[in-house]
Each structure stands twice: as structure tokens, then as C-alpha cells.
Design a protein around this motif. Sequence first.
Motif, mmCIF file in Angstrom:
data_model
loop_
_atom_site.group_PDB
_atom_site.id
_atom_site.type_symbol
_atom_site.label_atom_id
_atom_site.label_comp_id
_atom_site.label_asym_id
_atom_site.label_seq_id
_atom_site.Cartn_x
_atom_site.Cartn_y
_atom_site.Cartn_z
ATOM 1 N N GLN A 40 -3.224 -11.538 16.372
ATOM 2 C CA GLN A 40 -3.289 -10.352 17.241
ATOM 3 C C GLN A 40 -4.733 -10.065 17.626
ATOM 4 O O GLN A 40 -5.023 -9.615 18.734
ATOM 5 N N TYR A 41 -5.641 -10.363 16.717
ATOM 6 C CA TYR A 41 -7.071 -10.230 17.003
ATOM 7 C C TYR A 41 -7.449 -11.217 18.121
ATOM 8 O O TYR A 41 -8.156 -10.870 19.079
ATOM 9 N N ALA A 42 -6.928 -12.438 18.008
ATOM 10 C CA ALA A 42 -7.195 -13.454 19.043
ATOM 11 C C ALA A 42 -6.687 -12.989 20.413
ATOM 12 O O ALA A 42 -7.293 -13.275 21.440
ATOM 13 N N LEU A 43 -5.593 -12.249 20.401
ATOM 14 C CA LEU A 43 -5.018 -11.769 21.668
ATOM 15 C C LEU A 43 -5.680 -10.475 22.148
ATOM 16 O O LEU A 43 -5.308 -9.932 23.191
ATOM 17 N N GLY A 75 0.833 -1.217 0.000
ATOM 18 C CA GLY A 75 0.000 0.000 0.000
ATOM 19 C C GLY A 75 0.859 1.254 0.000
ATOM 20 O O GLY A 75 0.606 2.195 -0.764
ATOM 21 N N LEU A 76 1.884 1.261 0.836
ATOM 22 C CA LEU A 76 2.783 2.413 0.923
ATOM 23 C C LEU A 76 3.484 2.648 -0.421
ATOM 24 O O LEU A 76 3.727 3.785 -0.824
ATOM 25 N N ASP A 99 7.155 -9.276 13.739
ATOM 26 C CA ASP A 99 6.759 -8.104 14.530
ATOM 27 C C ASP A 99 6.795 -6.885 13.623
ATOM 28 O O ASP A 99 7.741 -6.115 13.650
ATOM 29 N N TYR A 100 5.767 -6.778 12.787
ATOM 30 C CA TYR A 100 5.663 -5.652 11.861
ATOM 31 C C TYR A 100 4.845 -4.549 12.496
ATOM 32 O O TYR A 100 3.897 -4.817 13.220
ATOM 33 N N THR A 144 0.063 -6.007 8.454
ATOM 34 C CA THR A 144 -0.945 -6.071 7.396
ATOM 35 C C THR A 144 -1.171 -7.505 6.925
ATOM 36 O O THR A 144 -2.115 -7.772 6.191
ATOM 37 N N HIS A 145 -0.312 -8.431 7.350
ATOM 38 C CA HIS A 145 -0.421 -9.812 6.857
ATOM 39 C C HIS A 145 -1.477 -10.578 7.661
ATOM 40 O O HIS A 145 -1.636 -10.365 8.859
ATOM 41 N N ILE A 146 -2.163 -11.488 6.982
ATOM 42 C CA ILE A 146 -3.333 -12.123 7.601
ATOM 43 C C ILE A 146 -2.995 -12.961 8.846
ATOM 44 O O ILE A 146 -3.697 -12.878 9.852
ATOM 45 N N VAL A 147 -1.902 -13.743 8.806
ATOM 46 C CA VAL A 147 -1.643 -14.640 9.951
ATOM 47 C C VAL A 147 -1.368 -13.836 11.229
ATOM 48 O O VAL A 147 -2.054 -14.030 12.246
#
Length: 370
Positions: free
Chosen positions: A201-204, A85-86, A188-189, A193-196
Amino acid sequence: MNSFQKHILVTGGAGFIGSHAVRALIDQGYSVTVLDNLSKGHLEAVHPQARFVKMDLSQQQDLLEFFQKEKFDAVMHFAGLIEVGLSMREPEKFFQTNVVYGVHLLEAMRAAGVKTIIFSSTAAVYGNPKIIPIKEDAELSQTNFYGQSKFFFENILRKYDEFYGFKFAALRYFNAAGADPSGEIGQDYEPSTHIVPRVLQYALGKIKDFKIYGDDFPTQDGTCIRDYIHVNDLVDAHLLALEYLLAGGASDIFNLGNGQGFSVQEVIETARKVTGLSLKVEIGPRREGDPALLVADSAKAKNILNWNPKLFRLEDIVGTAWKWHQTHPDGYASRPRVSARDTSQERKHEGLSQKNQHQIDQASVKRAET
Ligand SMILES: NC(=O)c1ccc[n+]([C@@H]2O[C@H](COP(=O)([O-])OP(=O)(O)OC[C@H]3O[C@@H](n4cnc5c(N)ncnc54)[C@H](O)[C@@H]3O)[C@@H](O)[C@H]2O)c1
């Protein structure tokens, strides 16, 4: 070939894939120096047995001097900008970092007589290919400046081979994911933006919601299919490519993917299984330009490099990533906040033993942060 006698420079070795490569090189007995400006990478990701040099590839003179002082047998070049995107908003940054600074590196190598390089290229050089699975000779038509910058650098490598006898392996990665099974290093981005990593992170509870971009693609469950490749399998291919080139192999380009696609729904389903959480997701509209299906044909890497991916199950990829995220919910303890252009630390440490270099660089980075 005795790896114990070989000294490898890893640019971007503090980043996600580079840090895994450093670990594998050290495990195989190579001597490793990491060059990174820490703009995206993390000092904590660098293996303690690797020498760390904080330098920015923009600094051509520093690079030239550095290569004159050191004796490298080969370079693994991971350093670069990666956000698609950038690249559409600020393409000049991508041409500078991924192309111009890459030429700085090649020129420093040329001046020092180092002519072997493994380059991190990408499936984005193909754009939206018509024939799946994608072979290396597929039509190339990039749809973003990120892919274009990598395509340009591949062509420059071809010319350095033709004019100056360089030997290169351009490795076109599909979607790198997973983490070292030790759980010590991982992805650790910032931003992620990557799905995994995003779904984990959503789970956490680190991100508030999770959206699927389109469920009306012509695939079995309507979501996009991508080729996820475990970072350690990627890294194995780098070591094989290095051995191949050092043994006199010809320059070449290789796709690195699993060869089997997984849909976005399958990734989420696996994340549910691995985390034991129900993970409610939203369905949003498609993103512009997202192809339904991108899967690699990696037969060439298997045949020529004897590459044999081992962690190819989605459970392996998501499971190892989950181990990393669970133990590092905020990523590496510190964020890179050091000036990207400060190369003075490398000069300050001239004459230090390799063992101490990394420790002292860590200390100076901590000082720079305060
Ligand atoms: N992650 C993927 O799925 C993927 C897919 C295809 C290709 N690649 C390529 O693989 C390489 C590594 O990707 P990653 O996922 O590890 O990214 P990353 O951002 O984690 O690593 C890149 C590293 O390069 C360093 N760096 C950036 N600019 C620099 C500069 N000017 N001087 C010195 N160091 C600099 C950063 O600090 C970082 O440590 C990149 O070149 C990327 O384009 C990655």
C-alpha cells in the motif's frame, strides 16, 4: 471420499483466508455455505457458487435453528477477531468473539450432530518460544489476549472431543500473506497492520510512510525474522485436514508455516524488486515484546496430512499480493457497512434456491448500505 457429496460450512468465509478456502473447496467439488457478519469481511470476496448467509455468531438461537435446517458434514471456523493490539486494549471482545461465540457454534453443531471442525488457531499461542523452529509441543505462554483467546478455544475443542466425540484440527498459522494468483481475491483489512499489505500500500501511495520497528535484533541484517506462509498453501492444509478428519483421523494440532524465516529487510527488498520502486523506509525503535525470530517447524503437517507448500518463495508471496493490490488499490469495491447483528436476511431468504441466495444477499446488503 467423494467431495461432491459433502456440504461444508465456512464461518468467516468473506474474510481474507476464509474466502481463499471457499474458492479451493468449490474447486474441489464441495458444496459450500459461508456464514459471516461482514464486520470485517467483504461480500465481493465470497465465491459466487457459494451460498452466503449473513449471520453473527453471537446469535445463538439463530445458529441453533440454522443448523437444524441445514445438513453440514463439517465446519471450517475462520470467523474471529485478529488484531493483537486491540486484544490488549479490549480483551473482553476477544474472549466473547473468539471463545464464547465459538462455543455457540460448537453447541449448534452438537445439537445437529455435526462433529468435524477445522479451527483457525495461531502461532500467537506460543508467545516468545525459546526453541526455534517451533514444534507443536513447544511451551505455550501467550503474550497477548488474542493468542490467549485462541489457546482457550483449542482447550475447549479438546473437551468437546473428550466429552462429545468431536473431531478437530487446530491449525496454528504463522504469518498468512499473499493472494490468489488470479488477483481476484486478496487481503483487505481495515486497518492494515501486516507487513506485506502495508509495504505494498505504501508502494501504491495509499499510506504515507513505512517504518521498520528496530534494526538492532540479533539477526543477520538486524531486523526481525518471521515465517510467511502463502494463503493458498494454508488453504491446501485445511482441505487435507478436512479429508483426514472425514476419513476418521484423530483430532490434532498442526503448525502451518514455511519453515524458513524472512527478515523484514528481505520482505522490503522483495517488494522493491516486485514493484520496481525504490521504497524509502524509516527505521524506528523496537516494539515492546517483539521477538527476534519466529519460525515454524511444520514437519507434523507434512508427515500426517501430506501437506506440501508450493508458493514458499518470498517472490511468490509478495508477487501475488502485488497483483491483488495493483488491481484493487482500494481493496474490495465496497466496505462492509451493514449492521453486524442483522440476521434477518437469512430468514427472509428461506426457500430460495442456493444459486439465487448469494445474488439476493448482495442486493440486500447494497440496500442496507444506502
Ligand atoms: N491472517 C493471519 O495472518 C492469521 C494468522 C493466524 C491466525 N489467523 C486466524 O485466521 C482466521 C481468519 O483470519 P483472516 O486473516 O481471514 O481475518 P478476517 O478478519 O479477514 O476474517 C475474519 C472473518 O470473520 C468474520 N467475523 C468476525 N466476527 C464474526 C462474528 N461474530 N460472526 C460472524 N462472522 C464474524 C469477519 O467479518 C471476517 O470476514 C481468524 O480466526 C484469525 O484469528 C489469521
